[in-house]
Scaffold this active site. Structure first.
Site, PDB file in Angstrom:
ATOM      1  N   ASN A  96       0.798  -1.215   0.000  1.00 39.12           N
ATOM      2  CA  ASN A  96       0.000   0.000   0.000  1.00 39.12           C
ATOM      3  C   ASN A  96       0.837   1.274   0.000  1.00 39.12           C
ATOM      4  O   ASN A  96       0.368   2.325  -0.417  1.00 39.12           O
ATOM      5  CB  ASN A  96      -0.922  -0.009   1.229  1.00 39.12           C
ATOM      6  CG  ASN A  96      -1.598   1.324   1.450  1.00 39.12           C
ATOM      7  OD1 ASN A  96      -2.475   1.716   0.691  1.00 39.12           O
ATOM      8  ND2 ASN A  96      -1.186   2.037   2.491  1.00 39.12           N
ATOM      9  N   TYR A 162       4.071   9.190 -10.903  1.00 42.82           N
ATOM     10  CA  TYR A 162       3.051   8.352 -10.270  1.00 42.82           C
ATOM     11  C   TYR A 162       2.421   7.395 -11.290  1.00 42.82           C
ATOM     12  O   TYR A 162       2.265   6.198 -11.023  1.00 42.82           O
ATOM     13  CB  TYR A 162       1.984   9.246  -9.643  1.00 42.82           C
ATOM     14  CG  TYR A 162       0.926   8.522  -8.864  1.00 42.82           C
ATOM     15  CD1 TYR A 162       1.206   7.955  -7.626  1.00 42.82           C
ATOM     16  CD2 TYR A 162      -0.378   8.419  -9.348  1.00 42.82           C
ATOM     17  CE1 TYR A 162       0.224   7.292  -6.901  1.00 42.82           C
ATOM     18  CE2 TYR A 162      -1.367   7.768  -8.629  1.00 42.82           C
ATOM     19  CZ  TYR A 162      -1.061   7.202  -7.407  1.00 42.82           C
ATOM     20  OH  TYR A 162      -2.040   6.551  -6.687  1.00 42.82           O
ATOM     21  N   THR A 197      -7.693  11.061   1.915  1.00 49.53           N
ATOM     22  CA  THR A 197      -6.451  10.828   2.640  1.00 49.53           C
ATOM     23  C   THR A 197      -5.578  12.078   2.555  1.00 49.53           C
ATOM     24  O   THR A 197      -5.889  13.038   1.841  1.00 49.53           O
ATOM     25  CB  THR A 197      -5.670   9.648   2.039  1.00 49.53           C
ATOM     26  OG1 THR A 197      -5.320   9.983   0.675  1.00 49.53           O
ATOM     27  CG2 THR A 197      -6.506   8.370   2.046  1.00 49.53           C
TER      28      THR A 197
END
Length: 260
Positions: A96, A162, A197
């Site tokens: 994760n 990313y 988040t």
């Protein structure tokens, strides 16, 4: 569908969760422990994971916190050895840990920061897999869940590092399945969608692409992807092994017990 109907019991399982100090990782650690798994939480923030591990032990669970940098491949190997010595051979690995930066157009990105992103998002996951895999194979199987992203197949402005790292991670999932499914290794790529988040806070600040301009209330709580991860650890997900899965799929949401 009730939680007991949708989610498996994980008694006897040993789960390693990277990036477990907050967000999806922390929510996953809490849920897997609630379902009976022994949990190893890893992240750079010792204080955060120590607190979660104490809470889990206080609730009667087995949990350890091991602080370190997933980008330090030597540390990753040492961490897996410590988990094995403390809790037993891992049966679940949740890759994760991740980072979104550097955010910016390619010519504006620092090469060292770009390389750091790929190290964390891809090489760290590979290192954790490589350290956990021998024990899983020796005991007849295990579950590997790579937390992926829609960025694995869709380019987003300002996210070249990313997107590249997550695309590589998606191919790693396919490679695990190709090479080790016959030895009992269940590999999944899981795309949790946009989740409320700290990473999303960083993305909102950038304002560089449509995702960054989504309102906070449009993002799901971390408990939703954590529920999918817990569900994937059970035998009811057997028909989905080896695939990239998205939380947005109505069929998956129905099977897991998430609202449509």
């Amino acid at each position: 569908m009730s939680e007991s109907e949708a989610l498996p019991r994980l008694d006897g399982a040993v789960a390693v969760i990277t990036g477990a100090s907050r967000g999806i990782g922390a929510a996953t650690a809490r849920l897997l422990a609630a379902r009976g798994a022994a949990v190893a939480l890893t992240a750079r923030s010792a204080e955060a994971i120590d607190g979660i591990a104490r809470d889990l032990r206080g609730a009667g669970g087995r949990a350890v916190a091991i602080a370190g940098d997933i980008g330090d491949l030597g540390w990753v190997e040492a961490m897996l050895r410590e988990v094995t010595e403390t809790l037993g051979t891992p049966t679940i690995l949740v890759n994760n840990a991740g980072m979104v930066g550097p955010i910016g157009h390619i010519l504006d990105c620092d090469p060292a920061e770009w390389a750091r992103n790929v190290t964390v998002n891809l090489l760290g996951a590979f290192a954790a897999l490589r350290a956990a895999l021998p024990g899983m194979v020796a005991q007849g199987g295990g579950t590997v869940i790579n937390v992926s992203s829609g960025a694995a197949e869709n380019a987003y402005e300002g996210w070249s590092a990313y997107c590249a790292g997550k695309a590589g991670l998606a191919m790693l999932t396919r490679s695990i399945h190709l090479e080790y499914a016959g030895q009992g290794i269940r590999a999944f790529g899981f795309r949790p969608g946009t989740v409320d988040t700290e990473m999303q806070g960083e993305i909102r600040t950038s304002g560089i692409n449509p995702v960054s301009r989504m309102p906070r209330e449009a993002h799901a709580p971390p408990e939703h992807p954590a529920r999918v991860i817990a569900w994937l650890c059970g035998p009811q997900a057997e028909d989905l092994v080896g695939r990239e899965l998205t939380i947005r799929a109505p069929e998956l949401r129905a099977r897991v017990g998430l609202p449509s």
